[in-house]
Design a protein around this motif. Structure first.
Motif, PDB file in Angstrom:
ATOM      1  N   LEU A  39      50.790  47.913  53.408  1.00 55.45           N
ATOM      2  CA  LEU A  39      49.587  47.049  53.282  1.00 55.45           C
ATOM      3  C   LEU A  39      48.719  47.022  53.987  1.00 55.45           C
ATOM      4  CD1 LEU A  39      51.894  43.735  52.255  1.00 55.45           C
ATOM      5  CD2 LEU A  39      50.530  45.305  50.668  1.00 55.45           C
TER       6      LEU A  39
ATOM      7  N   VAL B   1      49.678  37.064  51.606  1.00 60.83           N
ATOM      8  CA  VAL B   1      50.787  37.788  51.620  1.00 60.83           C
ATOM      9  C   VAL B   1      52.099  36.740  52.016  1.00 60.83           C
ATOM     10  CG1 VAL B   1      52.259  39.422  52.925  1.00 60.83           C
ATOM     11  CG2 VAL B   1      49.659  39.769  52.498  1.00 60.83           C
TER      12      VAL B   1
ATOM     13  N   ILE C 192      50.800  38.445  47.342  1.00 54.55           N
ATOM     14  CA  ILE C 192      51.691  39.598  47.468  1.00 54.55           C
ATOM     15  C   ILE C 192      52.981  38.895  48.047  1.00 54.55           C
ATOM     16  CG2 ILE C 192      52.131  41.900  48.684  1.00 54.55           C
ATOM     17  CD1 ILE C 192      48.887  41.934  48.716  1.00 54.55           C
TER      18      ILE C 192
ATOM     19  N   LEU D 229      53.848  43.394  43.906  1.00 53.93           N
ATOM     20  CA  LEU D 229      52.519  43.366  44.055  1.00 53.93           C
ATOM     21  C   LEU D 229      51.723  42.870  42.746  1.00 53.93           C
ATOM     22  CD1 LEU D 229      52.445  47.251  45.502  1.00 53.93           C
ATOM     23  CD2 LEU D 229      52.349  45.017  46.571  1.00 53.93           C
TER      24      LEU D 229
ATOM     25  N   TYR E 156      48.391  50.782  45.041  1.00 54.44           N
ATOM     26  CA  TYR E 156      49.559  51.453  45.956  1.00 54.44           C
ATOM     27  C   TYR E 156      49.932  52.635  45.164  1.00 54.44           C
ATOM     28  CZ  TYR E 156      54.428  52.352  47.069  1.00 54.44           C
ATOM     29  OH  TYR E 156      55.610  53.043  47.125  1.00 54.44           O
TER      30      TYR E 156
END
Length: 461
Positions: A175, A263, A291, A311, A319
């Motif tokens: 990430l 996140v 995320i 994700l 990604y």
């Protein structure tokens, strides 16, 4: 040649290399024939043949038809490299009589028989697992994780959105590189390794204070970050749970500008004892700005190194563009063992047993603390969830004195200030972090008794 125990062909090879390096054998000089040299040295022709072929392969000599072997022209060689000095040995791990650390689990609680049976059957019945699988992790495991997350954590995702990797640190590193031009906001206090992984991957981090509801939004806004790394279900290490109002504010912050994401590290949410589990932040997200990352380190074993992230579709596309060619970093045999462990219901049963055991340990620790120090002598926070709690000790000792006195008694505890990356002066005084998943009830009571002696407390009347 030297009688140093090495095979004769290798001794001969080294001797000729040294002669060439020192100039004893000049460029263009012809070497003895294999038979003649074998006779002179009283070794077999095959020994000389092997040494010569090694020298030819490495370019020290050349074989010419009907002319034998001649020394090649080589630029002046550096002096033979000496063996590197032995590196200093790694410091041995400190052995404690009792360890209140937060990084271990009790191996006695691991389902050895079931895991070993499934792993054995998987290895013997599926040789195709020796080959590469899906780069995001085997599809069947991702489907099992998605089903579990939806049922127990309220996560809304398709298996295709999941990436399986070798632990949270590896995934956070990915990430960081995906968002290398962005700034990450990290909780303070928080898990120091998260900030270190982010910094090691070249991203800028800012530390945002937490209060009783988690990461503070005013400080987050002022910090100028694009990503906020949070532990909303059980903030580490304070134990705070982010309420719905703060969660809504955080999601609103993420949706207010392009490129912002939250996140959500859901590292130990399976262990909630006094109330029903709080659904994930990701489950509230309607804009695809969360995320979600988690791991099996707490629920299975830290050494298993299986983590995963969910994700949002735009991040998934990023990604795949950057890391779509990377192979999965988790063994397929281990992936499939875990997959069957989940599909057959063993994981849910294991979690129930583990949760019951840890609740009993939490209760034993609380009972022992209050018996040793009294409710006026110790204030406990964050005991409702997870595998650790905070204990503020009111006996006149500083945090450092508490930690050092415990160490002299053979007990490992961490002070809360160890988790402050900035402004340690904001740390509540005389507060220690007590992890309890690695000791049974008997050991926990004995450990608290050792702390009572170390900290000069007396049982309450």
């Amino acid at each position: 040649m030297r009688g140093d125990g090495a095979p004769l062909y290798r001794q001969l090879y080294r001797h000729i290399v040294e002669e060439i390096a020192s100039g004893g054998l000049a460029a263009g000089e012809k070497l003895p024939s294999k038979r003649r040299l074998a006779a002179d040295l009283r070794v077999s022709v095959s020994t000389v043949e092997t040494a010569y072929q090694m020298l030819v392969a490495e370019g020290y000599i050349a074989a010419r038809a009907k002319s034998g072997f001649t020394v090649c022209r080589i630029e002046k060689l550096d002096a033979p490299v000496r063996p590197a000095p032995a590196a200093p040995p790694e410091p041995p791990a400190k052995r404690w009589a009792y360890d209140f650390g937060t990084g271990s689990v009790d191996t006695a609680l691991f389902p050895f028989k079931t895991w070993a049976r499934i792993q054995r059957e998987t290895v013997t019945a599926h040789p195709e697992l020796l080959n590469h699988g899906s780069r995001q992790g085997d599809a069947s495991l991702r489907a099992a994780i998605a089903k579990y997350l939806h049922a127990y954590r309220g996560v809304v995702c398709a298996p295709e959105q999941i990436v399986v990797g070798a632990g949270i640190e590896y995934l956070v590193g990915l990430l960081a590189r995906l968002f290398c031009a962005s700034t990450f906001a990290v909780e303070n206090p928080g898990y120091p390794r998260t900030a270190q992984v982010l910094r090691n991957n070249g991203v800028r981090t800012v530390f945002v204070p937490v209060d009783g509801d988690g990461m503070t939004l005013d400080a987050l806004q002022a910090g100028g970050a694009q990503l906020a790394y949070v532990t909303p279900s059980h903030q580490f290490p304070t134990g705070a749970t982010m309420p719905i109002a703060r969660r809504t504010e955080l999601l609103r912050w993420a949706g207010a500008a392009p490129g912002r994401y939250v996140v959500e590290d859901d590292y130990d949410s399976e262990f909630r004892y006094d109330t029903r589990p709080i659904p994930s932040l990701q489950g509230l997200d309607q804009a695809g700005r969360v995320i979600y990352v988690s791991t099996f380190s707490k629920s299975m074993a830290p050494s298993m190194r299986i983590g995963y992230m969910v994700l949002p579709v735009p991040v998934l596309e990023m990604y795949r563009a950057e890391y779509g060619v990377y192979s999965s970093t988790v063994s397929r045999f281990e992936q499939q063992t875990l997959c069957r462990f989940m599909e057959e219901g063993h994981f849910a049963r294991h979690l129930n047993r583990l949760r019951s055991a840890c609740r009993a340990r939490r209760d034993a620790l609380l009972e022992a603390l209050y018996a040793a120090f009294g409710r006026d002598g110790v204030a406990v926070r964050g005991s409702h969830t997870g595998l650790h709690l905070l204990a503020a000790v009111h006996n006149g000792m500083t945090e450092r004195e508490l930690v050092e006195a415990a160490a002299r008694a053979g007990v490992h505890v961490n002070g809360l200030s160890a988790y402050y990356m900035e402004h340690p002066e904001d740390c509540p005084p005389a507060t220690v972090v007590l992890g309890y998943s690695d000791m049974d009830e008997r050991a926990l009571r004995a450990a608290v008794d050792a702390l009572r002696c170390a900290w000069g407390a007396r049982p309450s009347e």
